[in-house]
Design a protein around this motif. Sequence first.
Motif, PDB file in Angstrom:
ATOM      1  N   ALA A  68       7.589 -35.470  30.275  1.00 53.23           N
ATOM      2  CA  ALA A  68       8.012 -34.814  31.322  1.00 53.23           C
ATOM      3  C   ALA A  68       7.010 -34.090  31.920  1.00 53.23           C
ATOM      4  CB  ALA A  68       9.289 -33.776  31.296  1.00 53.23           C
ATOM      5  N   GLY A  69       5.856 -35.108  32.125  1.00 54.61           N
ATOM      6  CA  GLY A  69       4.844 -34.484  32.760  1.00 54.61           C
ATOM      7  C   GLY A  69       4.143 -33.215  32.675  1.00 54.61           C
ATOM      8  N   ARG A  70       4.076 -32.554  31.248  1.00 53.78           N
ATOM      9  CA  ARG A  70       3.557 -31.295  31.053  1.00 53.78           C
ATOM     10  C   ARG A  70       2.316 -31.413  30.673  1.00 53.78           C
ATOM     11  NH1 ARG A  70       7.723 -29.929  25.915  1.00 53.78           N
ATOM     12  NH2 ARG A  70       9.502 -29.936  27.143  1.00 53.78           N
ATOM     13  N   VAL A  71       1.605 -32.717  30.504  1.00 55.02           N
ATOM     14  CA  VAL A  71       0.086 -32.742  30.387  1.00 55.02           C
ATOM     15  C   VAL A  71      -0.428 -32.585  31.739  1.00 55.02           C
ATOM     16  CG1 VAL A  71      -1.883 -34.152  29.832  1.00 55.02           C
ATOM     17  CG2 VAL A  71       0.062 -33.956  28.395  1.00 55.02           C
ATOM     18  N   ASP A  72       0.140 -32.913  32.974  1.00 53.98           N
ATOM     19  CA  ASP A  72      -0.220 -32.989  34.302  1.00 53.98           C
ATOM     20  C   ASP A  72      -0.011 -31.818  34.871  1.00 53.98           C
ATOM     21  OD1 ASP A  72      -1.111 -35.736  34.344  1.00 53.98           O
ATOM     22  OD2 ASP A  72       1.010 -36.268  35.065  1.00 53.98           O
ATOM     23  N   LYS A  73       1.077 -31.066  34.539  1.00 47.18           N
ATOM     24  CA  LYS A  73       1.268 -29.692  34.892  1.00 47.18           C
ATOM     25  C   LYS A  73      -0.110 -28.702  34.310  1.00 47.18           C
ATOM     26  CE  LYS A  73       6.145 -29.517  35.121  1.00 47.18           C
ATOM     27  NZ  LYS A  73       7.483 -28.743  34.625  1.00 47.18           N
ATOM     28  N   PHE A  74      -0.255 -28.969  33.007  1.00 45.88           N
ATOM     29  CA  PHE A  74      -1.210 -28.206  32.525  1.00 45.88           C
ATOM     30  C   PHE A  74      -2.706 -28.280  33.344  1.00 45.88           C
ATOM     31  CE2 PHE A  74      -4.884 -27.708  29.435  1.00 45.88           C
ATOM     32  CZ  PHE A  74      -4.579 -26.411  29.311  1.00 45.88           C
ATOM     33  N   LYS A  79      -7.342 -26.741  36.798  1.00 49.05           N
ATOM     34  CA  LYS A  79      -8.162 -27.351  37.385  1.00 49.05           C
ATOM     35  C   LYS A  79      -9.291 -26.539  38.099  1.00 49.05           C
ATOM     36  CE  LYS A  79      -5.627 -28.595  41.704  1.00 49.05           C
ATOM     37  NZ  LYS A  79      -4.924 -29.529  42.393  1.00 49.05           N
ATOM     38  N   ASN A  80      -8.815 -25.556  38.558  1.00 44.51           N
ATOM     39  CA  ASN A  80      -9.747 -24.608  39.304  1.00 44.51           C
ATOM     40  C   ASN A  80     -10.695 -23.857  38.418  1.00 44.51           C
ATOM     41  OD1 ASN A  80      -8.737 -25.335  41.805  1.00 44.51           O
ATOM     42  ND2 ASN A  80      -7.174 -23.576  41.621  1.00 44.51           N
ATOM     43  N   TYR A  81     -10.417 -23.892  37.109  1.00 40.77           N
ATOM     44  CA  TYR A  81     -11.229 -23.100  36.012  1.00 40.77           C
ATOM     45  C   TYR A  81     -12.345 -24.151  35.468  1.00 40.77           C
ATOM     46  CZ  TYR A  81      -7.751 -19.530  36.455  1.00 40.77           C
ATOM     47  OH  TYR A  81      -7.146 -18.312  36.783  1.00 40.77           O
ATOM     48  N   LYS A  82     -12.173 -25.341  35.861  1.00 39.61           N
ATOM     49  CA  LYS A  82     -13.245 -26.393  35.237  1.00 39.61           C
ATOM     50  C   LYS A  82     -14.511 -26.006  35.878  1.00 39.61           C
ATOM     51  CE  LYS A  82     -12.479 -31.281  34.414  1.00 39.61           C
ATOM     52  NZ  LYS A  82     -12.106 -32.286  35.007  1.00 39.61           N
ATOM     53  N   LYS A  83     -15.582 -26.130  34.830  1.00 36.91           N
ATOM     54  CA  LYS A  83     -17.130 -25.868  35.265  1.00 36.91           C
ATOM     55  C   LYS A  83     -17.614 -27.001  35.926  1.00 36.91           C
ATOM     56  CE  LYS A  83     -17.725 -21.739  32.694  1.00 36.91           C
ATOM     57  NZ  LYS A  83     -18.540 -21.107  31.655  1.00 36.91           N
TER      58      LYS A  83
END
Length: 83
Positions: A68-74, A79-83
Motif C-alpha cells: 500500500a505504498g508504505r515504502v514511498d511514504k517513508f 527525503k529532506n534528511y538525505k545528505k
Amino acid sequence: MKKDIHPDNYRLVVFKDMSNDEMFLCKSTAETKDTIEYEGVEYPLVKMEISSSSHPFYTGKVKLVDTAGRVDKFFNKYKNYKK
C-alpha cells in the motif's frame, strides 16, 4: 519439570512459504482448516508469509515488498534528511 503443560496433539503438518512456494513437513500443534497433498499424502497446511527459504537474512537477497505504498511514504517523509 512441570507435568501436563505441554500439548499432546502433535501431528505432521506442511508449512508453505507463500512468497516462493517452498514447502516442508514438520510436527506441529498449529490449528488449520486447509489441507494439501505432499509426497502423495494429504496433510494439514499452514501458510506462512516468510520463512528461512525466503528471508533476506538467510538468502542474502534483498527483496523489497511494498504494501500500500508504505515504502514511498517513508522515502517522501525523510527525503529532506538525505545528505
